[in-house]
Write an enzyme that holds these catalytic residues in place. Structure first.
Site, PDB file in Angstrom:
ATOM      1  NE  ARG A  87     -54.384  17.682-105.240  1.00  0.00           N
ATOM      2  CZ  ARG A  87     -54.903  18.590-104.415  1.00  0.00           C
ATOM      3  NH1 ARG A  87     -56.202  18.838-104.443  1.00  0.00           N
ATOM      4  NH2 ARG A  87     -54.145  19.237-103.541  1.00  0.00           N
ATOM      5  CD  GLN A 192     -56.579  25.745-101.474  1.00  0.00           C
ATOM      6  OE1 GLN A 192     -55.873  26.609-100.965  1.00  0.00           O
ATOM      7  NE2 GLN A 192     -56.072  24.634-101.967  1.00  0.00           N
ATOM      8  CG  ASP A 233     -56.826  16.399 -97.847  1.00  0.00           C
ATOM      9  OD1 ASP A 233     -56.870  17.402 -97.121  1.00  0.00           O
ATOM     10  OD2 ASP A 233     -57.251  16.381 -99.019  1.00  0.00           O
ATOM     11  CE  LYS A 244     -54.578  22.614 -99.036  1.00  0.00           C
ATOM     12  NZ  LYS A 244     -53.747  22.087-100.153  1.00  0.00           N
TER      13      LYS A 244
HETATM   14  O1  MRU Z   1     -55.516  21.043-101.906  1.00  0.00           O
HETATM   15  P1  MRU Z   1     -56.985  20.993-101.598  1.00  0.00           P
HETATM   16  O2  MRU Z   1     -57.677  22.289-101.820  1.00  0.00           O
HETATM   17  O3  MRU Z   1     -57.671  19.836-102.276  1.00  0.00           O
HETATM   18  O4  MRU Z   1     -57.031  20.701-100.035  1.00  0.00           O
HETATM   19  C1  MRU Z   1     -58.252  20.531 -99.388  1.00  0.00           C
HETATM   20  C2  MRU Z   1     -58.100  20.330 -97.936  1.00  0.00           C
HETATM   21  O5  MRU Z   1     -57.015  20.235 -97.390  1.00  0.00           O
HETATM   22  C3  MRU Z   1     -59.343  20.152 -97.135  1.00  0.00           C
HETATM   23  O6  MRU Z   1     -59.177  20.666 -95.856  1.00  0.00           O
HETATM   24  C4  MRU Z   1     -59.616  18.641 -97.033  1.00  0.00           C
HETATM   25  O7  MRU Z   1     -59.707  18.081 -98.313  1.00  0.00           O
HETATM   26  C5  MRU Z   1     -60.825  18.356 -96.282  1.00  0.00           C
HETATM   27  S1  MRU Z   1     -62.215  18.873 -97.252  1.00  0.00           S
HETATM   28  C6  MRU Z   1     -63.602  18.387 -96.886  1.00  0.00           C
END
Ligand code: MRU
Length: 348
Positions: A87, A192, A233, A244
């Site tokens: 990723r 999520q 992220d 996200k």
């Molecule tokens: O695709 P994901 O579920 O891994 O995305 C997660 C997010 O976007 C969270 O908001 C981000 O990782 C911050 S988590 C502490």
């Protein structure tokens, strides 16, 4: 809640793709299975991806490599490349892999390298829990005057080593008695928010309401949301925030409605090499995640769909970025670099 555990040579993690209705675990001694779990979002969330990748290297270190230190390092670099490719957006994944590789490269023998890789992975995990507690305490002070907050995606125990970033701020503010209510967005396409954040809020006994993503603006306009708190992220040096998909829309709506927009993340999410958001690679996921819902097709067969997993919120919409080092405000070019320096200095 322990989303991941190291069991002396095996890794056990909560299979998040099956939550909230099935609480199942995946256990493996093979880092390739961890890489697949990352790709398929059985394990997810930027800080937890870093911890998982570090444990992946601890598993790779235990595989036979031919006996020499050079061969072991080559094996670890191959595993790191495979884990890194899973990723692209979460900064913590690369950060953790580089940190563990550096430790292995400094080891004097094969045995020392294997032991130090495992110790470093455990340290990254432990540190994350402590770091998130500090983020929570720092961020709660921002929520003091806001009794209801809106959050997006999942940033809780399931996205970290076990406390949460934005969720950690919510948790700490609730414990202080400052927070009455949380609005959680469902977070299409993979839900999520509905599947994981609502589950965590329920377990913690924090009053909450689930909304569809498109209801956020209406709630803000009606004065029901006093602050927005999200995770990240990857944060560029100038304060642009990749998070996200849908975060950018929330930030614009928050600004339009005079609602503060806060980002909570560890300094390991700050990427000073990315000068601005444009430099951040945004993961594109399968169109089928958009054309179906929980595995059921919802669009006519053959409907084209685009599925960026993240977006970039320009720094001008961000009221503050909360890290374990404190609360950074604009100009982020200076304040974020100072926070990264502070944390680096505190680790010697
Ligand atoms: O695709 P994901 O579920 O891994 O995305 C997660 C997010 O976007 C969270 O908001 C981000 O990782 C911050 S988590 C502490």
């Amino acid at each position: 809640l322990r989303p991941i555990e190291w069991l002396s040579g095996r890794v056990r993690l909560v299979d998040q793709a099956r939550l909230p209705h099935v609480e199942a675990y995946l256990e493996t001694a093979d880092y390739r299975e961890l890489a697949e779990a990352i790709r398929s979002l059985k394990v997810r969330g930027a800080p937890l991806l870093g911890i998982t990748a570090a444990y992946g290297l601890a598993l790779a270190a235990r595989e036979p490599s031919g006996g020499s230190l050079e061969a072991l390092l080559a094996q670890l670099r191959r595993a790191a490349d495979e884990l890194r490719a899973t990723r692209p957006t979460a900064a913590n994944l690369t950060w953790a892999l580089d940190r563990v590789l550096r430790i292995a490269e400094g080891a004097p023998s094969v045995l020392a390298a294997v032991e130090s890789v495992e110790a470093e992975a455990l340290r990254i995990h432990e540190e994350d829990v402590a770091v998130c507690r500090r983020i929570g305490a720092n961020g709660a002070s921002l929520i003091e005057s806001a009794s209801s907050v809106l959050t997006h995606c999942n940033t809780g125990s399931l996205a970290t080593g076990g406390y949460g970033t934005a969720f950690g701020v919510v948790r700490a503010a609730f414990d202080e008695g400052w927070l009455d209510h949380v609005y959680a967005t469902e977070t299409r396409p993979l839900l999520q928010g509905a599947r994981l954040t609502a589950w965590e809020l329920q377990r913690e006994g924090i009053p909450h309401t689930l909304i569809v993503d498109s209801a956020a603006g209406s709630l803000m306009r009606r004065g029901r949301v006093e602050a927005v708190v999200v995770g990240a992220d990857r944060i560029a040096a100038n304060g642009d925030v990749a998070n996200k998909i849908g975060t950018y829309s929330l930030a614009v709506l928050a600004n339009e409605n005079g609602v503060p927009f806060y980002v909570a993340a560890p300094t390991s999410t700050i990427d000073l090499d990315a000068r601005e958001g444009e430099a951040i690679t945004i993961e594109e996921r399968a169109a089928a995640e958009v054309t179906s819902l929980a595995g059921t097709p919802i669009a006519p067969e053959g409907t084209p769909a685009v599925n960026p997993a993240f977006d970039v919120t320009p720094a001008r919409y961000v009221s503050a970025i909360v890290t374990e080092a404190g609360i950074a405000r604009a100009p982020y070019g200076e304040t974020l670099a100072a926070q990264v320096r502070t944390e680096a200095a505190s680790h010697g």
